[in-house]
Write a protein that holds these residues in place. Sequence first.
Motif, mmCIF file in Angstrom:
data_model
loop_
_atom_site.group_PDB
_atom_site.id
_atom_site.type_symbol
_atom_site.label_atom_id
_atom_site.label_comp_id
_atom_site.label_asym_id
_atom_site.label_seq_id
_atom_site.Cartn_x
_atom_site.Cartn_y
_atom_site.Cartn_z
ATOM 1 N N PHE A 186 0.824 -1.209 0.000
ATOM 2 C CA PHE A 186 0.000 0.000 0.000
ATOM 3 C C PHE A 186 0.859 1.261 0.000
ATOM 4 N N LEU A 187 2.010 1.199 0.645
ATOM 5 C CA LEU A 187 2.935 2.334 0.575
ATOM 6 C C LEU A 187 3.391 2.573 -0.860
ATOM 7 N N LEU A 188 3.822 1.508 -1.517
ATOM 8 C CA LEU A 188 4.287 1.630 -2.899
ATOM 9 C C LEU A 188 3.166 2.112 -3.810
ATOM 10 N N GLN A 189 1.976 1.584 -3.605
ATOM 11 C CA GLN A 189 0.831 1.957 -4.435
ATOM 12 C C GLN A 189 0.509 3.440 -4.300
ATOM 13 N N GLN A 190 0.428 3.941 -3.057
ATOM 14 C CA GLN A 190 0.098 5.349 -2.847
ATOM 15 C C GLN A 190 1.223 6.267 -3.300
ATOM 16 N N ARG A 191 2.460 5.860 -3.070
ATOM 17 C CA ARG A 191 3.592 6.660 -3.532
ATOM 18 C C ARG A 191 3.563 6.784 -5.057
ATOM 19 N N HIS A 192 3.276 5.677 -5.717
ATOM 20 C CA HIS A 192 3.188 5.659 -7.180
ATOM 21 C C HIS A 192 2.118 6.646 -7.651
ATOM 22 N N ARG A 193 0.972 6.644 -6.984
ATOM 23 C CA ARG A 193 -0.127 7.556 -7.348
ATOM 24 C C ARG A 193 0.290 9.004 -7.161
ATOM 25 N N VAL A 194 0.868 9.302 -6.003
ATOM 26 C CA VAL A 194 1.265 10.685 -5.707
ATOM 27 C C VAL A 194 2.279 11.179 -6.732
ATOM 28 N N ARG A 195 3.250 10.350 -7.069
ATOM 29 C CA ARG A 195 4.289 10.777 -8.002
ATOM 30 C C ARG A 195 3.737 10.972 -9.417
ATOM 31 N N ARG A 196 2.792 10.150 -9.798
ATOM 32 C CA ARG A 196 2.144 10.365 -11.106
ATOM 33 C C ARG A 196 1.446 11.712 -11.139
ATOM 34 N N ASN A 197 0.720 12.035 -10.057
ATOM 35 C CA ASN A 197 0.010 13.308 -10.002
ATOM 36 C C ASN A 197 0.960 14.501 -9.999
ATOM 37 N N LEU A 198 2.171 14.295 -9.485
ATOM 38 C CA LEU A 198 3.176 15.361 -9.471
ATOM 39 C C LEU A 198 4.014 15.390 -10.748
#
Length: 348
Positions: A186-198
Amino acid sequence: MPKDVITSADLAELRRTALGTANPLGVAADLADAVEQGRLADPDDAGDALALAAEIAEVRARLDAALRYADRAVAAYPSTDDVRAGFARALRARIMFRTGGREDEAMAELAALRPLLTEQPEAPSYVSAALDAGGRSATADEWLSEAVDTLLGERATAAEAPERAGTAAEPAVEVGPPEAPGVLFFLLQQRHRVRRNLNLPHDRHDDLADRVEAQLVRRAEQRQATEPDLIFFPRPEFDRLLAEHPELTEVYGPDWDEHRARLEKQLVRLANAGRGGLSVLTGSVDGLNSFASRNSGEPGDAGIRERYARERSAQPDAHIPWPPERNDACWCGSGLKYKKDCLPRSRS
């Protein structure tokens, strides 16, 4: 009209439908009143009911009411160790960001929740969502990245530890079983999402997120293909199955309601693990008996049931597409709508 008693199942249904009602704010107010008046079937649901009221009011831009509900939700949890308490506190921080002028309080609330990022699977989602709402997605990336580094550092041996400035391979990662991925996933998943949005460049942790997700999908596919308890027996078949083979009660459930609940929960877990194209695999007593006889075994043998499931999975007419639409007929054949029958069973 408000219900006299609100059950946990009612709360689950309202979470899905409240915003589509004619008066969502009325629903939120009734939830708060139900807590105050003792109208919850389970008093432990007080924090959940108030958090839902806060979310509804937040979406409807009634931020003062949302914050009052959120304050009460946080106070309703007797222990800060309760996973739900963390969500309520993050929700309150998110609302503080949106009210304006309380950004420092919101950040202090989230900073106190930061240690949970490496402890609770739900924390990466609700903490990063609150930071996003406050325009602090870059902080979310920083916190999630540090949490990933912490977990990978704890799991790696000295030989496997990733070298930040070098090119060493990632250590082998254990994310947990497909129905219950671990905190790292879940950490990797959310980090991936945040970085895509940035719009940040793909890095090695993003690569790891893709690999872990693919790993979970493969495990889920293997489990669905081989796990015998994913076979569904329609009501008459189920009753006959337990009458002829009472030893299978532990495998398929003691009654038809439990049989359907187990299937629904497992399918939801598979979907949450990223598995698409799911279906309910039907079976019959005659089919299982015949397969066992042909293969010199007994229906009570786990290997026989596993191979029977594989044989059925290869037959297109054995599959019932899942999930149906909420207002469509339930997959179990009861004649009721999915939203009124098996859908709530995943949360029971």
